[in-house]
Design a protein around this motif. Sequence first.
Motif, mmCIF file in Angstrom:
data_model
loop_
_atom_site.group_PDB
_atom_site.id
_atom_site.type_symbol
_atom_site.label_atom_id
_atom_site.label_comp_id
_atom_site.label_asym_id
_atom_site.label_seq_id
_atom_site.Cartn_x
_atom_site.Cartn_y
_atom_site.Cartn_z
ATOM 1 N N ASN A 119 0.829 -1.194 0.000
ATOM 2 C CA ASN A 119 0.000 0.000 0.000
ATOM 3 C C ASN A 119 0.867 1.248 0.000
ATOM 4 O OD1 ASN A 119 -2.115 -1.770 0.101
ATOM 5 N ND2 ASN A 119 -2.588 -1.429 2.257
ATOM 6 N N ALA A 120 0.253 2.398 -0.232
ATOM 7 C CA ALA A 120 0.996 3.654 -0.300
ATOM 8 C C ALA A 120 1.702 3.935 1.022
ATOM 9 C CB ALA A 120 0.048 4.796 -0.651
ATOM 10 N N GLY A 121 2.867 4.537 0.927
ATOM 11 C CA GLY A 121 3.608 4.899 2.132
ATOM 12 C C GLY A 121 5.081 4.560 2.017
ATOM 13 N N GLN A 122 5.799 4.754 3.115
ATOM 14 C CA GLN A 122 7.247 4.575 3.127
ATOM 15 C C GLN A 122 7.670 3.153 3.474
ATOM 16 O OE1 GLN A 122 9.390 7.207 2.294
ATOM 17 N NE2 GLN A 122 7.432 8.090 1.688
ATOM 18 N N ALA A 123 6.737 2.320 3.933
ATOM 19 C CA ALA A 123 7.104 0.991 4.429
ATOM 20 C C ALA A 123 7.516 0.057 3.305
ATOM 21 C CB ALA A 123 5.934 0.389 5.201
ATOM 22 N N ILE A 124 8.444 -0.847 3.614
ATOM 23 C CA ILE A 124 8.800 -1.937 2.717
ATOM 24 C C ILE A 124 7.750 -3.022 2.926
ATOM 25 C CG2 ILE A 124 10.515 -3.698 2.165
ATOM 26 C CD1 ILE A 124 12.621 -1.711 3.335
ATOM 27 N N GLU A 125 7.015 -3.357 1.861
ATOM 28 C CA GLU A 125 5.891 -4.270 2.028
ATOM 29 C C GLU A 125 6.067 -5.531 1.186
ATOM 30 O OE1 GLU A 125 2.003 -2.885 2.697
ATOM 31 O OE2 GLU A 125 2.595 -0.773 2.799
ATOM 32 N N GLY A 126 4.972 -6.149 0.816
ATOM 33 C CA GLY A 126 4.991 -7.415 0.104
ATOM 34 C C GLY A 126 3.879 -8.291 0.633
ATOM 35 N N CYS A 127 3.797 -9.515 0.161
ATOM 36 C CA CYS A 127 2.837 -10.475 0.701
ATOM 37 C C CYS A 127 3.564 -11.422 1.637
ATOM 38 C CB CYS A 127 2.165 -11.256 -0.427
ATOM 39 S SG CYS A 127 0.935 -12.447 0.194
ATOM 40 N N PHE A 128 3.130 -11.435 2.894
ATOM 41 C CA PHE A 128 3.766 -12.233 3.935
ATOM 42 C C PHE A 128 2.960 -13.488 4.261
ATOM 43 C CE2 PHE A 128 5.221 -7.918 4.340
ATOM 44 C CZ PHE A 128 6.519 -7.980 4.793
ATOM 45 N N CYS A 129 2.193 -13.967 3.257
ATOM 46 C CA CYS A 129 1.412 -15.173 3.503
ATOM 47 C C CYS A 129 2.345 -16.386 3.582
ATOM 48 C CB CYS A 129 0.372 -15.371 2.395
ATOM 49 S SG CYS A 129 1.044 -15.960 0.817
ATOM 50 N N PRO A 130 1.905 -17.505 4.159
ATOM 51 C CA PRO A 130 2.775 -18.683 4.293
ATOM 52 C C PRO A 130 3.365 -19.150 2.965
ATOM 53 C CG PRO A 130 0.854 -18.937 5.689
ATOM 54 C CD PRO A 130 0.620 -17.690 4.869
#
Length: 347
Positions: free
Chosen positions: A143-154
């Motif tokens: 999502n928008a913003g400064q965070a490093i994201e991704g999908c953390f599903c199993p």
Amino acid sequence: MDFSYDISARTVMEEPKIGEILSAIYRAGVRRMELMGYFYGHMEADAETMLKARTRLMEAGFSVGAINLPVGHPGNSLNPDDPDLELALPGHWQYRQDEDGREVYYCGCVNEALVRDNRQAMRDLAQMGFERVFFDDDLRMGNAGQAIEGCFCPHCLREFSERLGENISRMQLKACIHQSDAFKNPLVQAWMDYNCQKIVDFLSKMRTPGIDLGIMVMYKGDRRHGLDIPAMLKVVPDLMIRVGEGHFCDADFERPGGKEEIAQSIALHSGLVERKDLLYSESTIFPARALSKENWIERMRLEIDCGLRHLFLMSGTWLIEQDYWQALSNARQELLDRAARLDEQMN
């Protein structure tokens, strides 16, 4: 310079004044319409309606493409005033999960099932005769913003671990991406590579004979969100890039620094694209009438000054009203002259 606009096939077929509205849009200089296509795991309208709408638009003088929302969207960006919009994902899709293992609101994990269904949707659109498909800015891994994201599903964590030859836990990864020097961490870099590759692979698998592809990039979206524009262009060299802009209402557009932030996001994305003819604006009004006619035109001036020559006019599933199209009709020659003058100075 040219103008495009998105529209729902159902609106084309059901709006009583559609002929009058299409005439106003045409007079404003729009020559390409993008029908809403594959949304949240289903077609926004059935094939018969899509075909009839496409024919009606072509008879009105427009070329016609499609817009797909291939993974869902973290919120109702289509029309908050419409409670009947179907936003839930198909039951056989996996929701994207955040760093705490929580499902992300109406966003799918880019996995085999999602890719397979989207691939079928591309075949369906090709069979209907569509020659251009844009993927909306939901095609990302955060999502928008400064965070490093991704999908953390199993599934994604397991696949990521297998690629590294290590057993990486969600908590381990979360701790690394929240370090002050996270971008220097090889594990974090590998995680961003993994998520960016998901989107690159998706685009590669969506390539369909006879269809030109485009992607709409999120406002200030980058590798933190799975968006690596140079990597995308290596796989799809003629990929159209709609830059991310944000600030779609008067309050955001007019606040101190608002216009500068738009210019920064445009520069971030356009600076990664050598072929400037592939670049499109995000000239959006959201929600309905939240951006005044005057600011809508002023926004186009800003986009032109930033080097954009394909202006993508967008709303949700609602129509931009006729007084806006009249405002654009009144300003169109000025905008064309502005672009021509700047181009002449550049040359």
